[in-house]
Design a protein around this motif. Sequence first.
Motif, mmCIF file in Angstrom:
data_model
loop_
_atom_site.group_PDB
_atom_site.id
_atom_site.type_symbol
_atom_site.label_atom_id
_atom_site.label_comp_id
_atom_site.label_asym_id
_atom_site.label_seq_id
_atom_site.Cartn_x
_atom_site.Cartn_y
_atom_site.Cartn_z
ATOM 1 N N GLN A 184 -54.100 -5.411 -5.171
ATOM 2 C CA GLN A 184 -53.483 -5.096 -3.873
ATOM 3 C C GLN A 184 -53.040 -6.403 -3.202
ATOM 4 O O GLN A 184 -53.666 -7.435 -3.399
ATOM 5 N N ASN A 240 -45.367 -1.790 -9.139
ATOM 6 C CA ASN A 240 -45.959 -0.736 -8.311
ATOM 7 C C ASN A 240 -46.037 -1.121 -6.824
ATOM 8 O O ASN A 240 -46.908 -1.870 -6.396
ATOM 9 N N LYS A 241 -45.126 -0.509 -6.034
ATOM 10 C CA LYS A 241 -45.038 -0.785 -4.589
ATOM 11 C C LYS A 241 -46.289 -0.367 -3.842
ATOM 12 O O LYS A 241 -46.585 -0.867 -2.766
ATOM 13 N N LYS A 242 -46.989 0.613 -4.406
ATOM 14 C CA LYS A 242 -48.140 1.180 -3.689
ATOM 15 C C LYS A 242 -49.262 0.169 -3.532
ATOM 16 O O LYS A 242 -50.165 0.342 -2.725
#
Length: 292
Positions: A184, A240-242
């Motif tokens: 993240q 992955n943008k999330k």
Amino acid sequence: MKILLFGGTGFLGEKLAEHLQKKNLLYIYINKRKSKFKYNIKEAKIKKINYEYINKFVNYNKIDLLINLASLTSVELCQKFKKKSFKVHVELPKILSKISKEQKIRIIHISTDHLFNGKQSNSYKEISKPFPLNYYAKTKLLGEKEVKKSGNFTIIRTNFFGLNKRNKNSFSDRIVSALKNKKQIDLWSNVFFSPLHIENLTYLINFLIKQKIKGIFNLSSQKISKYKLGLLIASQLELNKKLINKNLFDQKKFVKRPLNMSLCNKKILKYFPFLKNKLTLRSQLQILKKEY
Ligand SMILES: NC(=O)c1ccc[n+]([C@@H]2O[C@H](COP(=O)([O-])OP(=O)(O)OC[C@H]3O[C@@H](n4cnc5c(N)ncnc54)[C@H](OP(=O)(O)O)[C@@H]3O)[C@@H](O)[C@H]2O)c1
């Protein structure tokens, strides 16, 4: 052309040196790190930031152009090591400006987008009133003032990203590295800037070297938040943008910074409208695909 480059071992310096070495004889001031080029480059072993020494060096080697990229770029470190910051951001430009004036040599100086208080919503123009919020910005502004005294200067205000092979900590490096490692990453949605990809910036600096144009120029793309640019980088590279968390910059946790650092590029486009395709966000993002 014979060029003396300060900051030539840094992120921008190495990229610029790569371009300049093809057509020029380049002398690179060595501070701590060595340069890794073998071609048309000589390392200038200037031991101290000292007027007499640098002046002699410039004279002896018949330097035609001074380029200054040297900096202590960490805002946090500048706040902590004020003497060091003053030396590189103010004393060095002062010396180079004096030499530029006396020996009638042009100076190209790289400044920053960090000079303003960030309270206006529009992007800052070259004529906007600076209001530095921290020691990095304060000393960079004083450095600009010194450079202006030469009368023969081009000051470039900018911000940039791209693959930094040396320490991989540019804005895009941090995002790509986190997302590729499925980690993240927090990005500020309340901090705005207008960065260029280092490839385009190098092209533009090269272009301005060839032009006789003097003054202050913003080299920038379009205003965007750090969070949104992170999302665009992730899309461009199909990552992955999330994993990107929307976060707010908290003035209490860090050294004070402007929330809006974006720079208006109308002035450079007024002089050279054909540069427009180098200044779009799309153009900055397209380059990323080739390097990561
Ligand atoms: N990175 C950005 O996004 C950004 C944004 C706005 C403006 N800028 C400006 O762009 C310019 C280049 O930044 P960068 O990211 O390429 O910086 P960088 O990678 O941190 O490199 C800084 C360079 O300055 C040299 N330097 C540091 N202290 C010095 C001293 N006392 N005397 C002589 N040289 C010294 C370093 O040499 P050693 O490593 O050997 O000490 C290195 O070559 C700077 O003027 C910076 O203010 C950068």
